[in-house]
Design a protein around this motif. Sequence first.
Motif, PDB file in Angstrom:
ATOM      1  N   LEU A 142       0.737  -1.033  -0.075  1.00 51.09           N
ATOM      2  CA  LEU A 142      -0.193  -0.005   0.032  1.00 51.09           C
ATOM      3  C   LEU A 142       1.118   1.236  -0.083  1.00 51.09           C
ATOM      4  CD1 LEU A 142      -2.927   1.415   0.189  1.00 51.09           C
ATOM      5  CD2 LEU A 142      -2.862   1.044   2.399  1.00 51.09           C
ATOM      6  N   GLU A 143       1.823   1.342   0.852  1.00 53.68           N
ATOM      7  CA  GLU A 143       2.848   2.554   0.765  1.00 53.68           C
ATOM      8  C   GLU A 143       3.368   2.869  -0.524  1.00 53.68           C
ATOM      9  OE1 GLU A 143       7.155   3.459   2.526  1.00 53.68           O
ATOM     10  OE2 GLU A 143       5.934   2.028   3.801  1.00 53.68           O
ATOM     11  N   LEU A 144       3.921   1.606  -1.074  1.00 55.16           N
ATOM     12  CA  LEU A 144       4.481   1.910  -2.504  1.00 55.16           C
ATOM     13  C   LEU A 144       3.361   2.308  -3.637  1.00 55.16           C
ATOM     14  CD1 LEU A 144       6.865  -1.258  -2.190  1.00 55.16           C
ATOM     15  CD2 LEU A 144       7.496   1.086  -2.644  1.00 55.16           C
ATOM     16  N   VAL A 145       2.103   1.578  -3.482  1.00 55.72           N
ATOM     17  CA  VAL A 145       1.321   2.096  -4.786  1.00 55.72           C
ATOM     18  C   VAL A 145       0.750   3.360  -4.428  1.00 55.72           C
ATOM     19  CG1 VAL A 145       0.701  -0.199  -5.421  1.00 55.72           C
ATOM     20  CG2 VAL A 145      -0.591   0.983  -3.677  1.00 55.72           C
ATOM     21  N   GLN A 146       0.625   3.862  -3.127  1.00 60.87           N
ATOM     22  CA  GLN A 146       0.316   5.202  -2.852  1.00 60.87           C
ATOM     23  C   GLN A 146       1.435   6.130  -3.333  1.00 60.87           C
ATOM     24  OE1 GLN A 146      -0.069   5.035   1.762  1.00 60.87           O
ATOM     25  NE2 GLN A 146      -1.983   6.206   1.317  1.00 60.87           N
ATOM     26  N   ARG A 147       2.800   5.955  -3.073  1.00 61.22           N
ATOM     27  CA  ARG A 147       3.811   6.855  -3.878  1.00 61.22           C
ATOM     28  C   ARG A 147       3.808   6.785  -5.243  1.00 61.22           C
ATOM     29  NH1 ARG A 147       9.470   4.886  -1.094  1.00 61.22           N
ATOM     30  NH2 ARG A 147      10.166   6.437  -2.215  1.00 61.22           N
ATOM     31  N   ALA A 148       3.253   5.644  -5.940  1.00 61.35           N
ATOM     32  CA  ALA A 148       3.057   5.642  -7.366  1.00 61.35           C
ATOM     33  C   ALA A 148       2.034   6.341  -7.809  1.00 61.35           C
ATOM     34  CB  ALA A 148       2.898   4.328  -7.846  1.00 61.35           C
ATOM     35  N   ALA A 149       1.153   6.560  -7.243  1.00 68.20           N
ATOM     36  CA  ALA A 149      -0.400   7.313  -7.313  1.00 68.20           C
ATOM     37  C   ALA A 149       0.101   8.788  -7.243  1.00 68.20           C
ATOM     38  CB  ALA A 149      -1.359   6.796  -6.578  1.00 68.20           C
TER      39      ALA A 149
END
Length: 182
Positions: A142-149
């Motif tokens: 979740l932390e990584l896909v938040q950064r991507a978004a």
Amino acid sequence: WFARSIQSAAEIIKRSPKNPLARQLQGLIDIEKGEYQSAQNAFEEVVKADGRFAPALYFAGISHLMQAHYEQSASYFERFLSINPNHMRARQLFATTLYQQQRFAEIPKLLEPLVQSGVANPYVFQLLGISYFRLGETDKGLELVQRAAELAPEVPQAQYHLAGGFFMAGESDKAMQPAPPI
């Protein structure tokens, strides 16, 4: 400029069609034209002539990837990275082939060093985050896909994976929120 380059390459190829440099040039031209099978053949000929010729390994990996030959693509990228371990784009493409083969446990080994080095690439964050989701590490994912978004709010896939991550983390209220305006 590009047309002159193609013409010069064509002359080299015509003079010595079996020369590894000529085959490499032919492969690049074929990739540019979207003729991935022909490109693959050219690059594999170069690799047979010199198995450590890094550009041919890299582009053979791309040619196979574009044809959805994921195992072969992974093999070429692995060989390429044994010569050029810090090549960011090759790491991303290799991770993509691993993802397509559902080899999620191997992806963090390729992409975490990029994240640790400060690479701010939404594709890296997204692919690594999805891999962590598949490995059951929801919070990391979740932390990584938040950064991507955050880095690429205009990319629908990033928003889709973010919403899925919120659902997986039990935060369905956040998943239902509209994406921020671009």
